[in-house]
Write an enzyme that holds these catalytic residues in place. Structure first.
Site, short mmCIF file in Angstrom:
data_model
loop_
_atom_site.label_atom_id
_atom_site.label_comp_id
_atom_site.label_asym_id
_atom_site.label_seq_id
_atom_site.Cartn_x
_atom_site.Cartn_y
_atom_site.Cartn_z
N LEU A 1 -8.53 75.93 -60.08
CA LEU A 1 -7.09 76.21 -60.10
C LEU A 1 -6.44 75.68 -58.83
CD1 LEU A 1 -4.73 77.60 -61.62
CD2 LEU A 1 -5.11 79.55 -60.12
N TYR A 2 -7.18 75.74 -57.72
CA TYR A 2 -6.66 75.17 -56.47
C TYR A 2 -6.26 73.71 -56.70
CZ TYR A 2 -6.74 72.95 -51.91
OH TYR A 2 -6.41 72.19 -50.81
N ALA A 3 -7.20 72.94 -57.27
CA ALA A 3 -6.93 71.52 -57.52
C ALA A 3 -5.74 71.36 -58.46
CB ALA A 3 -8.17 70.87 -58.13
N THR B 1 -3.18 73.33 -58.79
CA THR B 1 -1.89 73.58 -58.12
C THR B 1 -1.52 72.41 -57.20
OG1 THR B 1 -2.90 74.84 -56.30
CG2 THR B 1 -2.10 76.10 -58.20
N LYS B 2 -2.51 71.76 -56.63
CA LYS B 2 -2.21 70.59 -55.78
C LYS B 2 -1.73 69.42 -56.63
CE LYS B 2 -2.78 72.02 -51.58
NZ LYS B 2 -1.68 72.00 -50.63
#
Ligand SMILES: O=C(O)[C@H]1O[C@H](OP(=O)(O)OP(=O)(O)OC[C@H]2O[C@@H](n3ccc(=O)[nH]c3=O)[C@H](O)[C@@H]2O)[C@H](O)[C@@H](O)[C@@H]1O
Length: 431
Positions: free
Chosen positions: A241-243, A245-246
């Protein structure tokens, strides 16, 4: 004395008793008298309501200034002083996430060469806030003022742009970390999406509009298998999810460039490490555990293949950030309207020489002179990708970006800082 309520809704009916014996004139007079009394009461009521409302708004705004850690004449003076430019052709930069790892280093580099820098940071507790406080003290010593606030606070951002006509925004505030996204997914949406939009709204409305340079991530390449990763490769298969959002940030910034003429530069950082780093990252937590004699967990990929990262030293990243600010070009909008096309760029900032995680551990063991207790486990499905490797030719061409620090050298500097910061160097020398 009767109360206001008694006057308006009397409990003694006799007070309003009409004296039927009165003459017509008297009745007409009473009629006028009661109309004018009602009129006066109405006026009184309006005045009362108005004063209540203005008192309420006074209390409201007063409490905002009382409870918020920003605002006021002294605060504005500190912001202005910090933003002061001390070189010809210099810039005034708002650095978000300034008490973070990359934010601290970039702020110092800009200040050192005479640019104006104002920091913004919310000092959240994703990792030890005392490290962020220590970075803040370091920045203060160098004349950099850090505003304590959140990028989601639109009023604060508007105020900052009101006080200073920032030429650039270096946007580094974010929820970082690949694996933590499984624990706290909403913090990523809050900072990396909602916060980004709030910041871009403020930038788009500012007059003049600043140029924006911001931190994307190598993680956007996700499950991409083509190496080395180049900016033109697909980025539609995020593994965390981090990726995601980026990646969303890259799309969101594109719309602000397209609609409002904001100059945008997105930087895909590749596993940045170094002194004053982030305690949640592997090289940092491994160092802590090795020194404390605790085991470290080393993940291993499919078919027992070692994981690898294109670890990039902080000083090289700083050069890439500063180069991006210097070449950003101008935003073209004003009054929230685009006046012409503005630059939109995305660069890889990596080291171009991936190193496996077991090799990282061996280097740390050498520098720390302590053997690690390795616990090797198969990589869980936690958002990690097996390897990263940057193609940096575009950044080299456009920014003059040329990383010069290999992992061995960079970790030596990190370990030296770590030992002195945490006070481990009792008689121990670090070569
Ligand atoms: O390049 C990036 O864009 C990202 O780099 C790092 O993410 P990551 O590469 O996963 O860095 P670490 O968390 O330090 O992990 C490095 C390697 O060590 C491995 N690792 C991590 C932790 C652990 O306990 N054991 C372990 O073997 C990971 O699987 C990974 O292969 C940062 O944490 C992200 O914020 C950043 O955006």
């Amino acid at each position: 004395m009767p109360s206001l309520e008694d006057e308006l809704f009397p409990s003694t009916p006799g007070k309003f008793k009409i004296e039927r014996a009165h003459t017509m004139n008297r009745q007409v007079y009473r009629c006028f008298a009661s109309t004018s009394t009602m009129f006066l009461w109405a006026l009184f009521l309006i005045a009362l309501t108005a004063s209540y409302l203005s008192f309420h708004s006074f209390v409201d705004s007063g409490s905002r200034y009382l409870s918020a850690s920003w605002g006021g004449i002294q605060w504005e003076k500190q912001v202005r002083n910090s933003a002061q430019i001390h070189r010809n052709g210099g810039m005034s930069v708002l650095v978000t996430g300034a008490a973070g790892f990359v934010g601290t280093h970039v702020s110092l580099a800009l200040k050192r060469r005479g640019d104006g820098v104002v920091g913004l940071d919310n000092f959240n507790n994703y990792y030890d806030p005392s490290l962020k406080r220590a970075r803040k003290s370091l920045l203060n010593v160098h004349g950099i003022f850090i505003v304590e606030g959140d990028i989601n606070d639109a009023k604060l951002l508007a105020k900052l742009f009101d006080v200073v006509a920032f030429t650039h925004v270096m946007h580094l505030a974010a929820q970082a970390g690949v694996r933590y996204a499984m624990e706290n997914p909403h913090s990523y949406v809050h900072s990396n999406i909602a916060g980004l939009v709030t910041l871009l709204e403020a930038c788009k409305s500012a007059n003049p509009q600043p140029a924006v340079v911001w931190a994307s991530s190598s993680s956007v390449y996700g499950l991409n298998e083509k190496v080395p990763f180049s900016e033109m490769d697909r980025t539609d298969q995020p593994a965390s999810l981090y990726a995601a959002t980026k990646k969303a940030g890259e799309e969101i910034t594109h719309t602000y460039n397209h609609i409002y003429g904001l100059s945008i530069t997105g930087l895909r950082f590749f596993t940045v490490y170094g002194p004053w780093g982030r305690p949640d990252m592997a090289y940092f937590s491994f160092t802590r555990n090795i020194l404390q004699g605790k085991p470290i967990t080393v993940y291993r990929g499919k078919n027992r293949v070692d994981l690898a990262r294109d670890f990039t030293y902080i000083d090289d990243i700083v050069k890439g950030c500063v180069g991006s600010l210097d070449t950003s070009g101008k935003s073209t909008g004003s009054g929230g309207k685009k006046r012409g096309p503005a630059p939109y760029r995305i660069f890889n900032l990596g080291n171009t020489s991936p190193v496996t995680v077991p090799t990282l551990v061996s280097i740390l063991e050498r520098h720390l002179k302590v053997k690690a207790k390795r616990k090797i486990v198969d990589m869980p499905g936690n958002g990690d990708v097996p390897f990263t490797h940057a193609n940096i030719s575009y950044a080299r061409r456009e920014l003059g970006y040329k990383p010069t620090t290999d992992l061995q050298t960079g970790l030596k500097k990190f370990v030296k800082w770590y030992l002195s910061y945490y006070g481990y160097n009792h008689g121990k020398t670090v070569n």
